[in-house]
Scaffold this motif. Structure first.
Motif, PDB file in Angstrom:
ATOM      1  N   THR A  39     -42.105 -22.500  16.195  1.00 36.72           N
ATOM      2  CA  THR A  39     -41.103 -21.533  16.653  1.00 36.72           C
ATOM      3  C   THR A  39     -39.714 -22.148  16.705  1.00 36.72           C
ATOM      4  O   THR A  39     -38.738 -21.538  16.233  1.00 36.72           O
ATOM      5  N   ALA A  43     -36.695 -21.056  14.324  1.00 37.30           N
ATOM      6  CA  ALA A  43     -35.492 -20.521  14.968  1.00 37.30           C
ATOM      7  C   ALA A  43     -34.240 -21.261  14.518  1.00 37.30           C
ATOM      8  O   ALA A  43     -33.222 -20.633  14.192  1.00 37.30           O
ATOM      9  N   THR A  44     -34.296 -22.591  14.480  1.00 37.97           N
ATOM     10  CA  THR A  44     -33.095 -23.341  14.089  1.00 37.97           C
ATOM     11  C   THR A  44     -32.742 -23.101  12.623  1.00 37.97           C
ATOM     12  O   THR A  44     -31.560 -22.947  12.283  1.00 37.97           O
ATOM     13  N   THR A  46     -33.541 -20.398  10.807  1.00 39.85           N
ATOM     14  CA  THR A  46     -33.096 -19.003  10.665  1.00 39.85           C
ATOM     15  C   THR A  46     -31.680 -18.817  11.191  1.00 39.85           C
ATOM     16  O   THR A  46     -30.845 -18.170  10.539  1.00 39.85           O
ATOM     17  N   LEU A  47     -31.411 -19.374  12.368  1.00 42.33           N
ATOM     18  CA  LEU A  47     -30.059 -19.238  12.929  1.00 42.33           C
ATOM     19  C   LEU A  47     -29.025 -19.960  12.068  1.00 42.33           C
ATOM     20  O   LEU A  47     -27.905 -19.467  11.892  1.00 42.33           O
TER      21      LEU A  47
END
Length: 155
Positions: A39, A43-44, A46-47
Motif C-alpha cells: 500500500t 501510494a507513493t 501513484t502520488l
C-alpha cells in the motif's frame, strides 16, 4: 505408560498447540506487513505520477496556480509516506516474518511426522526436547532478526 512417557506426551501436545498458535499469529503479522508495504509503495508511486501530471497539464492561468499548490501538497505527502515506510521497514519485516513462518511450518510438519510414527506409543522425551529446542531457536532467531532491523533503522 510410565510417568516420563506421559509427561513427554503432554509436552509434545503443548508444543503442537504452541507452534500452531504461533503460526496463526505470525501469518497474520506477515500478511499485514505485506499489505502495508504494498500500500505504501503503491501510494507513493501513484502520488508521484499524479504530481507529474498536475505540473505538466496545460490549463488556464488561474487553474495552473491551483494545480501547482495541489502538486506541492501531494509532494509533501509523498515525503511523509516515504519516511513512514522507511521508519517502519514493512517490506524488510515482511520478508523476515515470511522466513519465520516458513521455519514454523517446517517445524509443524516435523511434529506431524513424529506423531505419525508414534501410533499409540508416547514420544521419546529426547524427541520432544529436540522439537522444543528447535522451536526456541526459531523464536530466538525471529526476535534477533527483528532487533537487527530496528537497530538498522536507527543507524
Amino acid at each position: 505408560m510410565t510417568d516420563a512417557a506421559g509427561a513427554a506426551g503432554r509436552r509434545l501436545a503443548y508444543l503442537e498447540q504452541l507452534v500452531r498458535a504461533e503460526l496463526v499469529e505470525r501469518r497474520r503479522r506477515r500478511d499485514w506487513d505485506r499489505r502495508r508495504a504494498f500500500t505504501l509503495q503503491l501510494a507513493t508511486v501513484t502520488l508521484s505520477a499524479l504530481i507529474t501530471v498536475l505540473l505538466g497539464v496545460k490549463v488556464s492561468t488561474g487553474a495552473e496556480q491551483w494545480l501547482a499548490n495541489v502538486a506541492l501538497a501531494l509532494g509533501a505527502l509523498v515525503t511523509v509516506l516515504a519516511a513512514w515506510a522507511t521508519f517502519f521497514s514493512y517490506r524488510t519485516v515482511w520478508i523476515q516474518r515470511a522466513d519465520t513462518v516458513h521455519r514454523l511450518t517446517t517445524l509443524a510438519r516435523s511434529i506431524d511426522y513424529l506423531r505419525a510414527g508414534l501410533g499409540e506409543e508416547p514420544p521419546a522425551p529426547e524427541d520432544v526436547d529436540r522439537v522444543h529446542a528447535e522451536f526456541e531457536e526459531i523464536a530466538r532467531g525471529d526476535h534477533e532478526a527483528w532487533i537487527r532491523i530496528r537497530q538498522a533503522e536507527g543507524a
